[in-house]
Design a protein around this motif. Structure first.
Motif, mmCIF file in Angstrom:
data_model
loop_
_atom_site.group_PDB
_atom_site.id
_atom_site.type_symbol
_atom_site.label_atom_id
_atom_site.label_comp_id
_atom_site.label_asym_id
_atom_site.label_seq_id
_atom_site.Cartn_x
_atom_site.Cartn_y
_atom_site.Cartn_z
ATOM 1 N N ARG B 125 -21.733 -70.766 141.622
ATOM 2 C CA ARG B 125 -20.539 -69.960 141.422
ATOM 3 C C ARG B 125 -20.090 -69.970 139.960
ATOM 4 O O ARG B 125 -19.615 -68.983 139.434
ATOM 5 C CB ARG B 125 -19.414 -70.506 142.302
ATOM 6 C CG ARG B 125 -18.776 -69.471 143.184
ATOM 7 C CD ARG B 125 -17.685 -70.118 143.990
ATOM 8 N NE ARG B 125 -16.654 -70.658 143.127
ATOM 9 C CZ ARG B 125 -15.353 -70.648 143.426
ATOM 10 N NH1 ARG B 125 -14.967 -70.148 144.567
ATOM 11 N NH2 ARG B 125 -14.472 -71.151 142.600
ATOM 12 N N GLY B 126 -20.266 -71.129 139.330
ATOM 13 C CA GLY B 126 -19.810 -71.265 137.953
ATOM 14 C C GLY B 126 -20.486 -70.285 137.006
ATOM 15 O O GLY B 126 -19.875 -69.830 136.040
ATOM 16 N N ILE B 127 -21.738 -69.953 137.277
ATOM 17 C CA ILE B 127 -22.450 -69.041 136.385
ATOM 18 C C ILE B 127 -21.859 -67.637 136.491
ATOM 19 O O ILE B 127 -21.661 -66.953 135.487
ATOM 20 C CB ILE B 127 -23.958 -69.049 136.696
ATOM 21 C CG1 ILE B 127 -24.516 -70.428 136.320
ATOM 22 C CG2 ILE B 127 -24.680 -67.946 135.940
ATOM 23 C CD1 ILE B 127 -25.988 -70.579 136.544
ATOM 24 N N GLU B 129 -18.785 -67.066 137.368
ATOM 25 C CA GLU B 129 -17.455 -67.180 136.752
ATOM 26 C C GLU B 129 -17.542 -67.109 135.238
ATOM 27 O O GLU B 129 -16.718 -66.464 134.582
ATOM 28 C CB GLU B 129 -16.792 -68.499 137.165
ATOM 29 C CG GLU B 129 -16.205 -68.438 138.554
ATOM 30 C CD GLU B 129 -15.541 -69.750 138.947
ATOM 31 O OE1 GLU B 129 -15.748 -70.763 138.238
ATOM 32 O OE2 GLU B 129 -14.826 -69.749 139.961
ATOM 33 N N ALA B 130 -18.549 -67.775 134.680
ATOM 34 C CA ALA B 130 -18.710 -67.733 133.229
ATOM 35 C C ALA B 130 -18.947 -66.292 132.770
ATOM 36 O O ALA B 130 -18.429 -65.870 131.738
ATOM 37 C CB ALA B 130 -19.874 -68.623 132.802
ATOM 38 N N SER B 131 -19.708 -65.530 133.543
ATOM 39 C CA SER B 131 -19.953 -64.133 133.176
ATOM 40 C C SER B 131 -18.663 -63.332 133.221
ATOM 41 O O SER B 131 -18.387 -62.535 132.322
ATOM 42 C CB SER B 131 -20.961 -63.484 134.134
ATOM 43 O OG SER B 131 -21.934 -64.391 134.540
ATOM 44 N N LEU B 132 -17.882 -63.545 134.278
ATOM 45 C CA LEU B 132 -16.605 -62.834 134.387
ATOM 46 C C LEU B 132 -15.696 -63.213 133.224
ATOM 47 O O LEU B 132 -15.038 -62.359 132.630
ATOM 48 C CB LEU B 132 -15.919 -63.169 135.710
ATOM 49 C CG LEU B 132 -16.598 -62.652 136.978
ATOM 50 C CD1 LEU B 132 -15.900 -63.196 138.216
ATOM 51 C CD2 LEU B 132 -16.586 -61.134 137.001
ATOM 52 N N ALA B 133 -15.681 -64.500 132.890
ATOM 53 C CA ALA B 133 -14.815 -64.967 131.811
ATOM 54 C C ALA B 133 -15.194 -64.318 130.474
ATOM 55 O O ALA B 133 -14.365 -64.188 129.587
ATOM 56 C CB ALA B 133 -14.874 -66.488 131.697
ATOM 57 N N LEU B 134 -16.467 -63.920 130.346
ATOM 58 C CA LEU B 134 -16.893 -63.244 129.118
ATOM 59 C C LEU B 134 -16.442 -61.788 129.096
ATOM 60 O O LEU B 134 -16.652 -61.083 128.114
ATOM 61 C CB LEU B 134 -18.417 -63.300 128.988
ATOM 62 C CG LEU B 134 -19.001 -64.647 128.581
ATOM 63 C CD1 LEU B 134 -20.499 -64.687 128.839
ATOM 64 C CD2 LEU B 134 -18.720 -64.916 127.110
ATOM 65 N N GLY B 135 -15.858 -61.336 130.203
ATOM 66 C CA GLY B 135 -15.365 -59.966 130.252
ATOM 67 C C GLY B 135 -16.352 -58.981 130.859
ATOM 68 O O GLY B 135 -16.125 -57.783 130.846
ATOM 69 N N ILE B 136 -17.468 -59.499 131.388
ATOM 70 C CA ILE B 136 -18.447 -58.605 132.011
ATOM 71 C C ILE B 136 -17.884 -58.144 133.361
ATOM 72 O O ILE B 136 -17.436 -58.971 134.145
ATOM 73 C CB ILE B 136 -19.794 -59.335 132.227
ATOM 74 C CG1 ILE B 136 -20.289 -59.925 130.901
ATOM 75 C CG2 ILE B 136 -20.833 -58.391 132.817
ATOM 76 C CD1 ILE B 136 -21.519 -60.797 131.038
ATOM 77 N N VAL B 145 -26.819 -60.799 136.483
ATOM 78 C CA VAL B 145 -26.790 -62.260 136.541
ATOM 79 C C VAL B 145 -27.109 -62.761 137.951
ATOM 80 O O VAL B 145 -28.093 -63.477 138.157
ATOM 81 C CB VAL B 145 -25.423 -62.810 136.074
ATOM 82 C CG1 VAL B 145 -25.409 -64.323 136.167
ATOM 83 C CG2 VAL B 145 -25.131 -62.358 134.639
#
Ligand SMILES: Nc1ncnc2c1ncn2[C@@H]1O[C@H](COP(=O)(O)OP(=O)(O)OP(=O)(O)O)[C@@H](O)[C@H]1O
Ligand SMILES: [Mg+2]
Lengths: 256, 243
Positions: B125-127, B129-136, B145
């Motif tokens: 899940r974290g991966i 989330e990291a993508s979402l946090a980058l604004g993707i 991803v």
């Protein structure tokens, strides 16, 4: 404590933020203002809502009530608004969360590419610039699994920086690292802070907090119990809970 | 009774024809599987009940029904309804190949839905989330991803499903399709030699299945190249240069 009339720009402002997970109240009305260029360290016992708080700022969690304003954007939870906020805010996680299937360089350029920013060459140049800043440019063509934990976390920082966000969130960035790798990551964070980045860091690295933080925040049970400049925070904690907390995590200075 | 080599050789063209039918059918159904199992898995994982429930019923129903029964229903049963015979889809159901493709695909997609779902769920899940946090945006996070990572986690399960599926196509002879098994059976009926055509067919299945395995092994190696240790050659040349 802070004089409201100071002409500082506020980058992140939280007012009475409340968050529930089902019936459980994880944030019980949290208020905090972070000025441009300020470095905030948040600490507190496990389960006190630190992660929840910073995840609400970039809407990885949606808050139930209260106001969150990021660089003038009032967070409202709609997709377009959320995207605008996330462009302003970079985030670094405890578990690095790099994309394992692409190289370090591609990790840094993926978001730029998917958001149709820049050309391939410009993006790669930008990625190399930030990889250099976290001192890992020579590993650009390796895959994440071929790097040490500390190196992976520095890549994660570079990846976030490539979006050139004015605000960075860190959620226990060194907690998953072997002790000998913690400093290389903290050093990068310190450089960032000195460079004027607005930073909110959840961390229990108290040496870092003392050296770098403008203000420290102590959270417990979903509430902020104390906010103070680093010096006062450690040397003259007001709330008994913070005193007890510091005694436990700083055993050597407990009776100073 | 012994293996009759000259009969085997004489049967090769006919068996090869049957094999082509088996391969054709497999490719058709596997493509349908790829196209439909991803949306089905998404529906199955959806928070909206109106999507999740039909998908769940589909999976339970078609995983639980023997393909043989499905084929009988599709080929012999459905033709009993006048409205089907008058409908736009009738050519599909009147044709044994069409029936075989539909019957096999229903079963295959039902299995694949769970394979795809399991693979998507195994992406940390974290991966995402990291993508979402980058604004993707969410859609692109899925496409660039979660899906590529799910493919890497799911490739072994998919290989097993494909190999099992190819062998399972032997069943389509019941709806008069001349696949490899049907052709071998025909030769047995004509020559009263059960051994030679069946063993020859078995060897052909074996070759196809193992080619598929080899293909998957290569694909797996390529997809998971990021787990491979650093290529040793570079460090070695550097050491050699120093020496
Ligand atoms: N997705 C979730 N669903 C339900 N409860 C949750 C969820 N995430 C967090 N919680 C609960 O909310 C509370 C605050 O969690 P949070 O992760 O914000 O704490 P934390 O201060 O970051 O703790 P830690 O130091 O362990 O990371 C905890 O009691 C936790 O059990
Ligand atoms: Mg946490």
């Amino acid at each position: 404590m802070r004089d409201i009339s100071t002409p500082q720009t506020i980058d992140v402002s939280l007012r009475d933020v409340v968050k529930h997970y089902g019936p459980f109240q994880a944030l019980k009305g949290v208020s905090l203002e972070v000025a441009k260029g300020e470095t905030i360290v948040i600490c507190g016992p496990s389960g006190s809502g630190k992660s929840t708080l910073i995840r609400c700022i970039n809407q990885l969690e949606t808050h139930d009530s209260g106001d969150i304003v990021v660089r003038g954007i009032t967070v409202d939870g709609t997709p377009a608004n959320t995207r605008d906020v996330r462009i302003e805010v970079g985030m670094v996680f405890q578990q690095f969360n790099l994309f394992p299937h692409i190289t370090v360089l591609q990790n840094c350029t993926l978001a730029l590419r998917l958001l149709n920013k820049g050309t391939k060459r410009l993006n790669e140049e930008k990625a190399m610039y930030y990889l250099e800043r976290v001192r890992i440019a020579e590993q650009a063509h390796k895959y994440p699994a071929q790097l040490s934990g500390g190196q992976q976390q520095r890549v994660a920082i570079a990846r976030a920086l490539c979006m050139e966000p004015p605000v960075m969130l860190f959620d226990e960035p060194t907690s998953a690292l072997d002790p000998e790798m913690i400093n290389e990551v903290l050093q990068v964070m310190e450089d960032l802070a000195r460079g004027g980045m607005t930073m909110i860091c959840v961390t229990h690295e108290m040496g870092f907090a003392r050296r770098v933080a403008d203000r420290c925040v102590f959270m417990a049970d979903g509430e902020i119990h104390e906010i103070a400049p680093a010096e006062a925070f450690f040397d003259a904690p007001e709330s008994p809970r913070l005193r007890g907390f510091l005694d436990r995590i700083l055993p050597s200075t407990a009776h100073s | 009774m012994h293996f009759d080599l000259s009969l085997a050789i004489a049967s090769l063209p006919a068996l090869f024809h049957g094999l082509m039918m088996t391969i054709c059918l497999s490719i058709f159904v596997l493509l349908l599987g790829i196209v439909f199992s991803v949306p089905m898995a998404l529906a199955r994982m959806s928070k909206r009940r109106s999507l999740a429930w039909p998908a769940l019923v589909f999976v339970i129903f078609f995983r639980g029904t023997p393909v043989l029964v499905l084929l009988y229903i599709l080929y012999f049963g459905i033709a009993q309804f006048a409205w089907v015979r008058e409908s736009f889809f009738w050519p599909l159901f009147a044709d044994p190949f069409g029936c075989a493709v539909i019957g096999l695909a229903l079963n295959h997609v039902a299995y694949m839905t769970d394979v795809v779902r399991g693979s998507l769920l195994s992406v940390p899940r974290g991966i995402a989330e990291a993508s979402l946090a980058l604004g993707i945006p969410e859609r692109k996070v899925f496409l660039w991803v979660r899906l590529p990572l799910a493919l890497r986690y799911g490739i072994r399960a998919y290989q097993n499903e494909v190999v099992g599926f190819i062998k399972g196509t032997a069943i389509v002879s019941v709806v008069t399709i001349n696949d490899l098994t049907a052709v071998a059976n025909g030769i047995f009926q004509e020559t009263y030699d059960p051994l030679t055509p069946m063993i020859t067919a078995a060897v052909m299945y074996w070759i196809v299945v193992n080619l598929v395995r080899l293909g998957f092994a290569g694909l797996d190696r390529w997809l998971n190249r990021h787990h491979a240790p650093e290529p040793a050659s570079r460090t070695r040349t550097r050491k050699a240069a120093v020496a």
